[in-house]
Design an enzyme around this catalytic site. Structure first.
Site, short mmCIF file in Angstrom:
data_model
loop_
_atom_site.label_atom_id
_atom_site.label_comp_id
_atom_site.label_asym_id
_atom_site.label_seq_id
_atom_site.Cartn_x
_atom_site.Cartn_y
_atom_site.Cartn_z
N ARG A 81 0.94 -1.29 0.02
CA ARG A 81 0.07 0.00 -0.25
C ARG A 81 0.68 1.10 -0.14
NH1 ARG A 81 -2.96 3.10 4.73
NH2 ARG A 81 -4.00 4.54 3.38
N HIS A 125 -3.17 10.84 0.92
CA HIS A 125 -2.59 10.75 2.19
C HIS A 125 -2.03 11.74 2.62
CE1 HIS A 125 -1.36 7.05 4.94
NE2 HIS A 125 -1.13 8.31 5.61
N GLU A 170 -8.06 8.34 6.17
CA GLU A 170 -8.22 9.02 7.62
C GLU A 170 -8.95 10.40 7.35
OE1 GLU A 170 -5.18 8.78 9.96
OE2 GLU A 170 -5.26 6.32 10.29
N ASN A 300 -7.71 1.73 9.76
CA ASN A 300 -6.48 1.91 10.44
C ASN A 300 -6.88 1.72 11.82
OD1 ASN A 300 -5.34 2.38 7.90
ND2 ASN A 300 -4.90 4.63 8.20
N TYR A 302 -4.95 1.31 15.67
CA TYR A 302 -3.72 1.22 16.45
C TYR A 302 -4.12 1.16 17.88
CZ TYR A 302 -1.15 3.00 12.55
OH TYR A 302 -0.82 3.35 11.19
N GLU A 360 -3.87 -0.24 8.04
CA GLU A 360 -2.65 0.31 8.87
C GLU A 360 -3.08 -0.79 10.32
OE1 GLU A 360 -1.52 4.35 9.26
OE2 GLU A 360 -2.11 4.54 6.97
C1 FCB Z 1 -1.85 6.90 10.88
C2 FCB Z 1 -1.55 7.63 9.19
C3 FCB Z 1 0.08 7.13 9.12
C4 FCB Z 1 0.77 7.12 10.10
C5 FCB Z 1 0.32 6.47 11.21
C6 FCB Z 1 1.21 6.04 12.39
O1 FCB Z 1 -2.66 8.00 11.17
O2 FCB Z 1 -2.38 7.21 8.20
O3 FCB Z 1 0.51 8.00 8.07
O4 FCB Z 1 1.37 8.36 10.42
O5 FCB Z 1 -0.84 6.76 11.71
#
Ligand code: FCB
Length: 459
Positions: A81, A125, A170, A300, A302, A360
């Site tokens: 990607r 992006h 995002e 995405n 985290y 992500e």
């Molecule tokens: C996301 C972004 C990516 C990177 C990660 C840690 O929000 O899409 O570019 O910065 O976080």
């Protein structure tokens, strides 16, 4: 204790990948006709980026394309990607095309295909051409139509070889961190403007879906959202309500209109004059455009948000609180793998996406190359192990997960944090550009290789 993922839990046809984005890795910011983006401008605004760092050189990927493609292939992945820098192909955002820019992405796509790696192309992006910012940027409607034209150009140029398109990465970050909190480019602090921007980013997505499909009817098209489960810190009604607001702010504001439900009414009411409805931003037909059917939802993920009511805090009046029993990454983000299971199952249950692709997932920790020539990033390795185990759970539970991309291929320019926060499977020495595979990268490679084996061979 970390749970280990079972490669057999993932479908046979699965995109196993690594992810990057243009401004974070390419460098060559003023070369071969690339126009400036809002991130070039933002990085030069004093006080905005840690240590006044910028993406002028970054990972120098623009000049190291072939060896970086070899690096990607060496990870055993079948998908990559990346994002196209809009100002590299259209230096002023619209109008005059820069052939050298198009050629760079064309070589990238050919190089991936030659290595049996499927390209997953993100159109936006965050590196908006500065020229479009100068005419109002995302808070104005015209930027969405410029994006549709740019999307058609990329589809016409690369659509014969690229089958997977992500329109916008995002929109919450671009809209809110860029225009509300002001900690990302373009750096304005205006809540009302952030909701105009959010609407135009979603509209841009819908228009791009149409533009891409009209050029490449068989393309797989989706959008990537940053989503996080929002959990009340206590069962006090005020915290429960705060968690619901946070969920609306981050998740439902985007998911609901994308899946044909319009904007969440509870939030529209609470936003009052800052809502895009009250500002006259939402025009007839927009919600239909935004709700265009997509082939996958990019997610995405985290961390998660454990939320407390905070009446004095800015909108949405909620504060994320730390959990004494939890582990945190170098960003201060809670490691919450179980939340990936809960999130994907909820998406499947409530929105019925055609497919879910984790576009992500990853973690930052302070890394160090040791004299033995590697990076012993056990914490990151555990992070990937536990999240893949959680995703396997979700797949088993019925979530239609069809891909996973680790963030990131290599350490890169982490936006307002500069080069301090490393997310790579590969370590980058930014002085010499030497790339070193981390232990987490070795583990991910071995796992992916196993997961890509024909399923019968596990017996
Ligand atoms: C996301 C972004 C990516 C990177 C990660 C840690 O929000 O899409 O570019 O910065 O976080």
């Amino acid at each position: 204790m970390t749970e280990f993922p079972d490669p057999a839990r993932f479908p046979a046809r699965f995109a196993w990948g690594v992810a990057t984005s243009s401004y974070q890795i390419e460098g060559a910011a003023a070369e071969d006709g690339r126009g400036p983006s809002i991130w070039d401008t933002f990085c030069r605004t004093p006080g905005k980026v840690l240590k006044a760092e910028h993406g002028d050189v970054a990972c120098d990927h623009y000049h190291r394309l072939e060896s970086d493609l070899d690096l990607i292939a060496s990870l055993g992945v079948n998908a990559y990607r990346f994002s196209v820098a809009w100002p590299r192909v259209l230096p002023a955002g619209r109008g005059k095309i820069n052939p050298a820019g198009l050629d760079f992405y064309s070589r990238m796509v050919d190089g991936l295909l030659a290595r049996n790696v499927t390209p997953w192309l993100t159109l936006y992006h965050w590196d908006l051409p500065q020229a479009l910012q100068d005419t109002g940027g995302w808070p104005v409607r015209d930027t969405a139509s410029a994006f549709a034209d740019y999307s058609a150009l990329i589809a016409r140029t690369l659509g014969d070889r690229v089958g997977n398109f992500i329109t916008v990465n995002e929109p919450w970050v671009a809209a809110y961190l860029g225009h509300g909190a002001g900690v990302h480019a373009p750096g304005t602090r205006d809540l009302a403007a952030s909701y105009r921007a959010a609407h135009h980013l979603l509209l841009a997505h819908g228009l791009a879906v149409q533009a891409i499909r009209s050029v490449v009817p068989q393309a797989q098209v989706g959008i990537t959202l940053n989503l996080a489960q929002s959990v009340p810190a206590t069962d006090e009604p005020a915290d429960v309500a705060a968690a619901r607001r946070q969920d609306g702010f981050l998740n439902r504001w985007y998911l609901d209109p994308l899946y044909g439900r319009g904007y969440p009414q509870d939030l529209v009411g609470l936003l009052g004059l800052n809502s895009p409805q009250a500002q006259g931003t939402v025009q007839p037909g927009d919600l239909e455009t935004i709700a265009a059917a997509t082939d996958f939802l990019g997610v995405n993920m985290y961390s998660r948000d454990v939320v407390q009511d905070a009446p004095d805090a800015p909108w949405p009046h909620a504060r994320t609180v730390k959990q004494p029993e939890s582990e945190y990454t170098g960003f201060g983000w809670e490691v919450a793998p179980q939340s990936l299971t809960a999130l994907t199952l909820r998406l499947q249950r409530e929105y019925h996406p055609a497919a879910i692709v984790i576009t992500e997932n990853g973690a930052t920790y302070p890394d160090r190359v040791t004299p033995d020539g590697t990076v012993h990033d056990e914490a990151r390795t555990r992070y990937f192990q536990s999240h893949l185990a959680a995703l396997g759970e979700a797949a088993l539970g019925g979530a239609k997960v069809t891909g996973y991309f680790a963030w990131s291929l290599m350490d890169n320019f982490e936006w307002a944090e500069g080069y301090d926060k490393r997310f790579g499977l590969v370590h980058v020495d930014f002085g010499t550009q030497v790339r070193t595979l981390k232990q987490s990268g070795q583990w991910y490679r071995d796992f992916v290789v196993q997961a890509r084996q024909p399923k019968g061979s596990f017996l």
